[in-house]
Design a protein around this motif. Sequence first.
Motif, short mmCIF file in Angstrom:
data_model
loop_
_atom_site.label_atom_id
_atom_site.label_comp_id
_atom_site.label_asym_id
_atom_site.label_seq_id
_atom_site.Cartn_x
_atom_site.Cartn_y
_atom_site.Cartn_z
N ASP A 35 8.23 3.13 -7.97
CA ASP A 35 7.29 3.16 -6.92
C ASP A 35 5.97 2.30 -7.30
OD1 ASP A 35 8.99 4.78 -5.70
OD2 ASP A 35 8.17 6.57 -6.42
N THR A 37 1.83 1.29 -6.62
CA THR A 37 0.86 2.03 -5.54
C THR A 37 -0.60 0.88 -5.77
OG1 THR A 37 1.33 4.28 -5.95
CG2 THR A 37 -0.81 3.72 -5.31
N GLU A 50 0.68 -6.40 0.90
CA GLU A 50 1.91 -7.04 0.73
C GLU A 50 2.25 -6.91 -0.78
OE1 GLU A 50 1.28 -10.43 4.23
OE2 GLU A 50 0.36 -10.80 2.32
N LEU A 51 3.67 -6.64 -1.08
CA LEU A 51 3.79 -6.61 -2.41
C LEU A 51 4.88 -7.96 -2.75
CD1 LEU A 51 4.18 -4.93 -4.87
CD2 LEU A 51 6.16 -4.01 -4.37
N THR A 62 7.85 -6.66 0.39
CA THR A 62 7.74 -5.75 1.38
C THR A 62 6.15 -5.57 1.77
OG1 THR A 62 8.11 -3.36 2.27
CG2 THR A 62 7.38 -3.41 -0.05
N THR A 63 5.93 -4.70 2.91
CA THR A 63 4.40 -4.58 3.20
C THR A 63 4.36 -2.94 3.23
OG1 THR A 63 5.00 -4.85 5.60
CG2 THR A 63 4.20 -6.78 4.48
N SER A 64 3.11 -2.71 3.44
CA SER A 64 2.61 -1.14 3.55
C SER A 64 1.43 -1.19 4.45
CB SER A 64 2.51 -0.69 2.18
OG SER A 64 1.99 0.60 2.05
N THR A 68 1.29 2.21 -0.88
CA THR A 68 2.30 2.62 -1.57
C THR A 68 3.40 1.71 -1.20
OG1 THR A 68 2.82 4.63 -0.20
CG2 THR A 68 1.43 4.81 -1.99
N PHE A 69 4.41 1.71 -2.02
CA PHE A 69 5.82 0.61 -2.06
C PHE A 69 6.59 1.63 -2.66
CE2 PHE A 69 2.13 -2.21 -2.32
CZ PHE A 69 2.29 -2.91 -0.90
N ASN A 70 7.44 2.47 -2.07
CA ASN A 70 8.48 3.26 -2.72
C ASN A 70 9.75 2.76 -2.73
OD1 ASN A 70 6.50 5.42 -3.20
ND2 ASN A 70 6.61 5.92 -0.83
N ILE A 72 11.24 0.45 -4.78
CA ILE A 72 11.57 -1.13 -4.97
C ILE A 72 12.52 -1.19 -6.09
CG2 ILE A 72 10.40 -3.20 -5.57
CD1 ILE A 72 9.51 -1.76 -2.95
N ALA A 82 -0.05 -7.25 -5.47
CA ALA A 82 -0.27 -6.69 -4.35
C ALA A 82 -1.42 -7.29 -3.85
CB ALA A 82 -0.26 -5.41 -4.36
#
Length: 173
Positions: A35, A37, A50-51, A62-64, A68-70, A72, A82
């Motif tokens: 994850d 953050t 954006e990640l 991915t985007t958020s 948070t990007f959980n 991955i 990011a």
Amino acid sequence: TTNCASTTITLETPSSDPTSLSASNDTLCSAGNIDFTVVGGSLGTGANWELYSGSCGGTLITTSTNGTFNGIMISSSDTYYARANGNCNITNCASIDILLATTSSAPSGIIVTDTVICDGDFTTLAVNGGILGTGAEWVWHEDSCNAASIGTGSSIMVSPSSSTNYFVRAESV
């Protein structure tokens, strides 16, 4: 006098740079999920976090909208980035290095320059085969693998005062 014409100008806000990118774990021993953050920064009008992997603006993962990007999936060591991307601007990236550690493999043996020596003479022992994993080194021992270390490295010079058994193995530092 005529009727009035009117227009509205909408002021949109820019995003601000993230200060860092954190991860639930920055070192994995095998492929797995992490994850991420975003720390600091803010989203402006119409913006998303954006990640990326590889470089800032590289491969979009991915985007958020909440930073948070959980979950991955990490399958190799890489740097992750990011940034915010919105109507007014694209921010600078914050990044973090993720290490997918490799495991060591045992040596197949020890190469010795001379297996029979006289008192006071030296001989060189060298690791034969094996692979050092992430954060490991070759550690040498006398009499057993559980004895105290007598040195580290792919080879070592010894001058035993009596017949001695030597052992080497990969150990984490």
